[in-house]
Write an enzyme that holds these catalytic residues in place. Sequence first.
Site, PDB file in Angstrom:
ATOM      1  N   LYS A 131       0.840  -1.205   0.000  1.00  0.00           N
ATOM      2  CA  LYS A 131       0.000   0.000   0.000  1.00  0.00           C
ATOM      3  C   LYS A 131       0.875   1.254   0.000  1.00  0.00           C
ATOM      4  CE  LYS A 131      -3.390   2.262   2.977  1.00  0.00           C
ATOM      5  NZ  LYS A 131      -4.257   2.124   4.145  1.00  0.00           N
ATOM      6  N   GLU A 184      10.603  -4.747   4.479  1.00  0.00           N
ATOM      7  CA  GLU A 184      10.695  -6.148   4.066  1.00  0.00           C
ATOM      8  C   GLU A 184      10.309  -6.327   2.604  1.00  0.00           C
ATOM      9  OE1 GLU A 184       9.121  -4.938   6.715  1.00  0.00           O
ATOM     10  OE2 GLU A 184       9.173  -6.297   8.421  1.00  0.00           O
ATOM     11  N   GLY A 240      -4.797  -1.989   5.415  1.00  0.00           N
ATOM     12  CA  GLY A 240      -4.025  -3.136   4.914  1.00  0.00           C
ATOM     13  C   GLY A 240      -4.737  -4.461   5.142  1.00  0.00           C
ATOM     14  N   ARG A 241      -5.212  -4.682   6.361  1.00  0.00           N
ATOM     15  CA  ARG A 241      -5.827  -5.983   6.665  1.00  0.00           C
ATOM     16  C   ARG A 241      -7.230  -6.121   6.104  1.00  0.00           C
ATOM     17  NH1 ARG A 241      -4.603  -2.920  10.881  1.00  0.00           N
ATOM     18  NH2 ARG A 241      -6.184  -2.169  12.345  1.00  0.00           N
ATOM     19  N   GLU A 254      -4.774  -7.191  15.405  1.00  0.00           N
ATOM     20  CA  GLU A 254      -4.236  -5.879  15.044  1.00  0.00           C
ATOM     21  C   GLU A 254      -5.331  -4.810  15.182  1.00  0.00           C
ATOM     22  OE1 GLU A 254      -0.646  -5.279  12.258  1.00  0.00           O
ATOM     23  OE2 GLU A 254      -2.376  -4.916  10.991  1.00  0.00           O
ATOM     24  N   HIS A 260      -5.686 -33.187  18.057  1.00  0.00           N
ATOM     25  CA  HIS A 260      -4.572 -34.020  18.529  1.00  0.00           C
ATOM     26  C   HIS A 260      -3.426 -33.162  19.053  1.00  0.00           C
ATOM     27  CE1 HIS A 260      -6.310 -37.761  16.939  1.00  0.00           C
ATOM     28  NE2 HIS A 260      -6.943 -36.899  16.158  1.00  0.00           N
ATOM     29  N   LYS A 318       9.773  -1.386  14.728  1.00  0.00           N
ATOM     30  CA  LYS A 318      10.330  -0.959  13.435  1.00  0.00           C
ATOM     31  C   LYS A 318      11.335   0.162  13.650  1.00  0.00           C
ATOM     32  CE  LYS A 318       6.247  -1.202  10.447  1.00  0.00           C
ATOM     33  NZ  LYS A 318       5.431  -0.359   9.567  1.00  0.00           N
TER      34      LYS A 318
HETATM   35  C1  G6Q Z   1      -2.536  -3.912   8.117  1.00  0.00           C
HETATM   36  C2  G6Q Z   1      -1.308  -3.238   8.436  1.00  0.00           C
HETATM   37  C3  G6Q Z   1      -0.066  -3.917   7.951  1.00  0.00           C
HETATM   38  C4  G6Q Z   1       0.302  -3.631   6.509  1.00  0.00           C
HETATM   39  C5  G6Q Z   1       1.742  -4.081   6.277  1.00  0.00           C
HETATM   40  C6  G6Q Z   1       2.184  -3.895   4.865  1.00  0.00           C
HETATM   41  O1  G6Q Z   1      -3.637  -3.483   8.385  1.00  0.00           O
HETATM   42  O2  G6Q Z   1      -1.396  -1.923   8.030  1.00  0.00           O
HETATM   43  O3  G6Q Z   1      -0.099  -5.312   8.114  1.00  0.00           O
HETATM   44  O4  G6Q Z   1      -0.576  -4.249   5.641  1.00  0.00           O
HETATM   45  O5  G6Q Z   1       2.585  -3.388   7.150  1.00  0.00           O
HETATM   46  O6  G6Q Z   1       2.100  -2.552   4.498  1.00  0.00           O
HETATM   47  P1  G6Q Z   1       2.261  -2.103   3.015  1.00  0.00           P
HETATM   48  O7  G6Q Z   1       1.137  -2.708   2.230  1.00  0.00           O
HETATM   49  O8  G6Q Z   1       2.209  -0.614   3.029  1.00  0.00           O
HETATM   50  O9  G6Q Z   1       3.574  -2.633   2.519  1.00  0.00           O
END
Ligand code: G6Q
Length: 550
Positions: free
Chosen positions: A206, A212, A267-268, A353, A384, A512
Amino acid sequence: MSELTGSPAWTALSAHAAALAGTSMRDLFAADPGRAERMTFRAAGLVADLSKHKATGETLVRLLDLAHVTDVAGWRDRMFAGQKVNGTERRAVLHTALRAPPGTKLYIGGEDLMAEVHGVLDRMLDFAARVRSGAHVGATGRRITDVVNIGIGGSDLGPVMVSEALTPWRDPAIRPHFVSNVDGTHLSEVLRRVDPETTLFLIASKTFTTQETLANARSARDWFAARIPDPAAVASHFAALSTNREAVIAFGIDPANMFGFWDWVGGRYSVWSAIGLPVAITIGPENFRAFLAGANAMDRHFRTAPLHENLPVLMALLGVWAVNFLGARAHAVLPYDQSLSRFPAYLQQLDMESNGKGVDRDGNPVDYATGPVLFGEPGTNGQHAFYQLIHQGTHLIPCDFLAPVETQNPLGDHHRLLLSNVLAQAEALMRGRTRAEAEAELRAEGLKEAEVARLAPHKVFPGDRPSTTILFRRLDPATLGALIALYEHKVFVQGIVWRINSFDQWGVELGKQLARPILAELASGISGSTHDASTAALIRKAARQDTDGL
Ligand code: G6Q
């Protein structure tokens, strides 16, 4: 005492919980033959039996009072209308718009949001169709056989889970791969299995600033360039799913291959957006539209059903009941469908989250528990492993059992075996086994009285452990869409009741921030002076300045 815990609705629930303490679910079922039917609710192809919660009609009335005083319906309507319900980030929350059908009208600040949404969706599905048909080929003219999605968190968990869940709907000629971890092993293991000439990389971020993802994206690009040195080839093999056009261009991806979304998509909550492209490529545009339509059906239910028949609302309230009035601190999600193996991991982010917060919307520390620890594994594997603790341990852990009545893969009587297990687990948690029953069973096995007395305490199950059983016909794209939307709205309602902002995630920031100087110190081998003694010593060891024991 906060406004919430001091409210008459809350104190009435506390008193009600104390009054119910001496009543078991067995008693409730025995006293009320209509209980199961009355507490079973239907929405968007899902049938949810809520009767195995330690709740009576009065409990539901009192929980609904809490929903009224916390203005669940008002917040829901404001969210759907595009108001900035994400207060700390001053953002609207409109992932529901991503699955609204053509013809829906939604204007924000004079802009026709739905025209933009459908514009990107059409472009993205057209791209997916071209990859599938072979109209979009690699730089050397070969068809795309592998799609590597590089993203993390919300830009990974949704597509991974949905892709796995909809395996039977996937075109077997196109294999999806997901790289999220910055651990080089993740990318290396995937690159080992793919051919650069037939691989499409989707860089899903996003913000397009995530450490990463950018590290993996750069390494993927270097790997690709080392094998296909033509700079123009990147255009056919790299696409970006992002809101950050400048960063995408700076990375070297052609904006024609960029699929955008908006800051009002968390994001989620983004699998419905361009972030869903790896899914759309593998299951195809029609199935992706069915996935959106399933979620939209749940949205309509959530928006229009009266609260006392509203499935996400009721599930949320029973969750609040368990956490705040019965003392639960964890929640298990147990899909009896192998295809949903990543569903608990996906829900972990969605729930923890969103609702893992300790201050309310106004910044005041809360004086009540908020989101529980969520975990789960597909049945029957979990049985199990960790179910022992759920049945006989000292923690109360409400469970959600999910099961399709039809399997995608008929094989002998496997599916009946699976279903018998899920139904039995919910029954066992509710009924338990009394001391008298345990003793009777041991005697029936012919054991001597001394042995009966010795073993009986270990064979007692307290019972009275709550669960929800959700059944659906089969796990198709629409059902999966509805299931995810159900949990999104459940989490939303709980956040409203708890008066927290479910749409930010500041808790991921500090680690971070602290990683940045440590990265530099690992490179230089010189640990800074700001660390505690433990962190400083670990940095020296990791940097191999101090190899004691390594
Ligand atoms: C979700 C968070 C988080 C995000 C990641 C990746 O709600 O905001 O999990 O999706 O940190 O972020 P980017 O899509 O910006 O790389």
